[in-house]
Enzyme design. Structure first.
Site, PDB file in Angstrom:
ATOM      1  N   VAL A  26       0.839  -1.207   0.000  1.00 36.26           N
ATOM      2  CA  VAL A  26       0.000   0.000   0.000  1.00 36.26           C
ATOM      3  C   VAL A  26       0.869   1.251   0.000  1.00 36.26           C
ATOM      4  CG1 VAL A  26      -1.713   1.339   1.283  1.00 36.26           C
ATOM      5  CG2 VAL A  26      -1.907  -1.150   1.172  1.00 36.26           C
ATOM      6  N   THR A  99      -2.670  -4.151   9.778  1.00 33.86           N
ATOM      7  CA  THR A  99      -3.525  -4.477  10.940  1.00 33.86           C
ATOM      8  C   THR A  99      -3.791  -5.974  10.874  1.00 33.86           C
ATOM      9  OG1 THR A  99      -5.401  -3.765   9.579  1.00 33.86           O
ATOM     10  CG2 THR A  99      -4.629  -2.249  11.258  1.00 33.86           C
ATOM     11  N   CYS A 274      -6.143 -22.593  19.711  1.00 30.10           N
ATOM     12  CA  CYS A 274      -6.743 -22.977  20.984  1.00 30.10           C
ATOM     13  C   CYS A 274      -5.698 -23.253  22.066  1.00 30.10           C
ATOM     14  CB  CYS A 274      -7.578 -24.245  20.782  1.00 30.10           C
ATOM     15  SG  CYS A 274      -8.390 -24.356  19.184  1.00 30.10           S
TER      16      CYS A 274
END
Length: 916
Positions: A26, A99, A274
């Site tokens: 970007v 992000t 997990c």
């Protein structure tokens, strides 16, 4: 001239200096576009490697020609650097940082926060700051703006701020950066106008919206639109395969409709993680009863409380009814119980991460389990595999307030359905059973038996229960006591036990020094060292006060003192009602204690630590070396140590200690904890009696100064500990939980972790939950896309089976491993999951990707192969995952035995190509 007019003049005349933070796919094209239009542009990136490549003319972004970059640098239009101080010179700062953490249900804005803090350090009046990084609605206003304001400068007057979402599609020559309309939403109108003037120089169409929130949400709508439609295409691909028809043909037919349809094609996935089954949590059921459970035990326990169950691709899902888990509200920094929305269990073959902090607190998680770390500005989120040593992990302290728990146990109600109902007799010291002769006769008992009962002034419990059931009499149970046995074995027990401080301290003694054996009756035994007279006397006092008969004797051989209570009733209460266990291996704290008043918890801890707690002190001079110099100082130290062979009891004790704001540390040996530090020792001073108390008194009297503990940092309602070690280990099954609202839960040692449910996050979904709205379409789409890698492997197995090829002996080549075409970015690439799953099944797998020469991630260590006629032909199947532009797919097709195309690259039909 005010700051706005001056800055606008600089932008229009191209005199403004720009700084792009983040030179990825970007930021770099944006920097090049502005530099080519005549602006002077700084490129700021934390990666020295990227900066070196730019200066040496090496390509790492497909949309930017390295020769153009070299020319811009040579002409002094572009200056790539890692030095943050150049921000002081910039008039416009554009933030293009990533992000990440796409697989958790809360966005990680730590890169945005870090960029904002860097800007704050170098801010001056007259700057425009633009955020392009994708995030949840209100990030600009709620996250970035407060940081910039803390510099002392004022928005609208001293600086200007807006959000303009990046919309780059790397490698797309039809729609390069300059042809994609730009959306702008400023905190103020002036911010929007400045940004519009700037972007209009390089982009033809600039669309201004009313606020940053509108701009932020519009980007999420674009991404969600794609996510949902790809999920629909993925599901259609599965259905079409079952129907024996080609999805591509179906899509081509649907495309002929000139309105109301837009084609989307299936893919291998747009992106579960997990904890190990022996990690503990604190849960509360519909009755308000709290219990410490290991995750694997909780998964089984939920089944007895009502649940919905379904399986998908080897993962078991349970939707509990009325179960809450101890969570932590990160915004208010306080523990709170929240609903468990979903539990999952799955088998893992890959290695997982064992994270150990200072003080030896440990947790075992999968590589992409979202972990919470403490930062200067609050909390941030990282995958477990991204954690680094010395980062601080938060741990919860205290417990949420709850309704008062049980104040007494009605023993008659508890044992009326047990074997004891026929062995126990009911007596009273307040009345004579002769008074109820007529009512007893109604039970149909023989006259001679009634005569015996009246003469002995008792009634068998089974008849008492029958009389109560028929409403023949109503007698308060607290006026009764239960008796069993005759002669020397006769014993009495109160029909109602008051759950007072004495009772809980007695249970503490039992948990540390007790056991239950069976002879003619159940026998509760508690054994102390003969020298611990204060504790022996305390147990005597409790039993006498409760009216419980006991015997005792001293063993001369072992210097031990034994207290024996021969009582079926007490044994039944401890073993079956309270579920305390019968020996040191099975001991556990009764669940109801966690709903009791704070004083009751402290009394139980007293009993436990008096029995199994030790106290070590050192008072004297001690030599030590520091920085090469020898010291000889007076040292006064003390600690309380506690060990239990029962895993669950140990974890319960940890929860209890931390609920009263005592922070233990832990030895390398499992289930051994220490309490130390002057302030903490003060808290446990009155826990002890006799010699142990005397040791503590000596320590307190000899103290010179208070030395703070260094293995944790204390805050309100939580503490943090730095990571000491990160290891790779093996486990079998892992478990996850999705928690309402907070998306966090508290696990072993009080560690606060984030949701670990395997779902592709959408920032909009997360923000909606914060506002009390539950998204359904987004979460369902994410659910479907998450399992596409598994589906791809299953299809490949089916195709190889049709060609009579044993999958275990097959050779597989993955074509393309990056997340997006022509972008050197591996985050969330489905190819990594596919390679990992194939390797776990011991299947030979290689990969080719022109952008990624080596893979050393997620247990994968491979080198990209060269594509030649010979190399292509040796593979039984090529799985096309990422369709890079500069790859000769026609050459590959001519030489491959079989290609499974998940990207719809091959528009024509070929015998050796199967399209997803």
């Amino acid at each position: 001239m005010d700051n706005y007019k001056l800055l606008r003049k600089k932008i229009v005349k191209k005199e403004a200096k720009l700084c792009i933070i983040g030179l990825g796919y970007v930021g770099l094209p944006l920097a090049a576009a502005f530099a080519k239009k005549g602006y002077f542009v700084y490129g700021l990136d934390t990666s020295a490697s990227r900066i070196n490549k730019l200066r040496r003319g090496i390509r790492y972004i497909v949309d930017v020609d390295p020769k153009e970059v070299s020319l811009l640098i040579k002409r002094n239009h572009f200056c790539p650097t890692t030095e943050g101080k150049i921000l002081e010179e910039a008039d416009v700062i554009i933030v293009c940082v990533p992000t990440p953490l796409r697989k958790v249900k809360i966005p990680d804005v730590s890169y945005i926060i870090a960029a904002a803090k860097t800007i704050k350090k170098h801010m001056r009046r007259g700057q425009l700051i633009i955020l392009e990084s994708t995030s949840y609605p209100a990030t600009t206003r709620e996250v970035v703006l407060p940081i910039l304001r803390s510099s002392g400068l004022k928005e609208k007057k001293d600086f200007f701020l807006c959000f303009s979402p990046e919309r780059v599609n790397p490698g797309d020559k039809k729609f390069p950066l300059t042809k994609i309309p730009k959306i702008i939403g400023g905190i103020s109108q002036k911010s929007s106008w400045l940004a519009k003037d700037l972007y209009s120089v390089i982009i033809k169409k600039v669309f201004v919206v009313s606020s940053p929130e509108v701009a932020e949400t519009s980007k999420l709508l674009e991404n969600t639109f794609r996510l949902v439609n790809i999920a629909l295409a993925n599901e259609f691909a599965m259905v079409c395969n079952k129907l024996g028809i080609k999805l591509r043909e179906v899509i081509e037919a649907a495309k002929t409709k000139p309105f109301g349809f837009m084609p989307f094609y299936p893919g291998p996935g747009v992106g579960g993680h997990c904890l190990a089954g022996r990690e503990s949590v604190l849960v509360r059921d519909e009755k308000g009863v709290c219990s410490v459970r290991f995750l694997n035990e909780l998964f089984e326990a939920v089944k007895s409380h009502g649940y919905q169950k379904y399986d998908f691709k080897g993962i078991k899902f349970l939707k509990p009814k009325n179960f809450k888990i101890l969570s932590f509200d990160l915004q208010r920094a306080k523990p709170i119980f929240k609903d468990i929305k979903l539990l999952t269990r799955r088998k893992v073959n890959e290695e997982v991460y064992k994270i150990t902090t200072e003080g030896n607190r440990k947790v075992i998680v999968t590589d992409k389990h979202p972990m919470i770390v403490k930062t200067d500005s609050g909390f941030a989120f990282k995958w477990a595999k991204e954690l680094k040593e010395k980062e601080e992990i938060p741990f919860a302290l205290g417990l949420p307030s709850s309704k008062p728990g049980l104040s007494e146990i009605d023993v008659i109600k508890e044992i009326k359905k047990s074997f004891l109902s026929r062995r126990v007799r009911v007596k009273s010291k307040y009345f004579d059973w002769r008074k109820y002769r007529l009512q007893i006769k109604k039970l149909g008992i023989k006259s001679e038996d009634i005569h015996d009962y009246i003469r002995g002034n008792y009634l068998p419990l089974k008849y008492f229960i029958a009389a109560e059931k028929n409403n023949y009499f109503k007698i308060s149970h607290d006026k009764l006591f239960l008796c069993s046995g005759r002669g020397p074995s006769y014993s009495e027990f109160p029909a109602v036990i008051t759950l007072d401080n004495d009772f809980w301290r007695f249970i503490g003694y039992y948990l540390s020094e007790g056991c239950i054996t069976r002879d003619k009756s159940l026998r509760v035994r508690i054994t102390f060292n003969s020298d611990e007279k204060e504790y022996i006397d305390d147990v005597f006092r409790i039993l006498d006060k409760k009216g419980i008969k006991y015997s005792s004797y001293k063993s001369k051989r072992w210097n031990s003192f034994h207290i024996k209570i021969s009582s079926n009733v007490l044994g039944f209460i401890i073993k079956d009602v309270l579920s305390c266990g019968i020996n040191s291996y099975t001991m556990r704290i009764p669940d109801i204690l966690f709903s009791q008043a704070l004083k009751c918890k402290i009394e139980l801890l007293k009993g436990v630590l008096r029995g199994d707690g030790g106290i070590d002190i050192f008072i004297g001079r001690r030599k030590y070396l520091k920085n090469g110099k020898e010291y000889n100082h007076q040292h006064n130290t003390a600690d309380v140590n506690y060990y239990s062979i029962s895993d669950i009891l140990f974890h319960q004790i940890v929860y209890l200690l931390q609920s009263i704001f005592i922070v233990p540390s832990f030895k390398k040996r499992d289930n051994l904890l220490l309490i130390n530090g002057y302030e903490q020792m003060r808290k446990v001073d009155n826990f002890f009696l006799g010699d142990k108390r005397a040791k503590l008194r000596k320590y307190f009297d000899s103290r010179i100064k208070n030395i703070p503990l260094k293995n944790f940092s204390l805050y309100n309602n939580f503490f943090t500990a730095r990571i000491k070690k990160i290891e790779r280990v093996k486990t079998d099954y892992v478990y996850s939980a999705e928690v309402a609202d907070t998306n966090t839960f508290v696990t072993s040692y009080g560690m606060i972790v984030h949701n670990c449910i395997p779902a592709d996050p959408m920032y909009l979904s997360w923000k909606a939950k914060k506002l009390g709205f539950k998204t359904k379409m987004i979460d369902l789409a994410a659910y479907i896309n998450h399992f596409m890698p598994t589906y791809v492997i299953e299809r490949v197995k089916e195709l190889l089976k049709k060609s009579s090829k044993n999958i275990k002996k097959a050779k597989i080549l993955i074509l393309g491993v990056t997340y997006k075409k022509d972008v050197k970015d591996l985050r969330e690439s489905p190819s990594l999951d596919i390679i990992d799953m194939l390797q776990n099944e011991k299947i030979k797998v290689d990969y080719f990707d022109p952008l990624i020469p080596y893979l050393n991630i997620k247990n994968i260590k491979l080198k990209s192969v060269n594509l030649t006629k010979t190399s292509i032909k040796k593979y039984d199947c090529l799985i096309l995952i990422t369709d890079h532009t500069k790859v000769d797919y026609k050459f590959i097709q001519k030489n491959a035995r079989l290609i499974f195309d998940t990207r719809n690259v091959y528009k024509k039909r070929f015998d050796n190509v199967i399209v997803l």
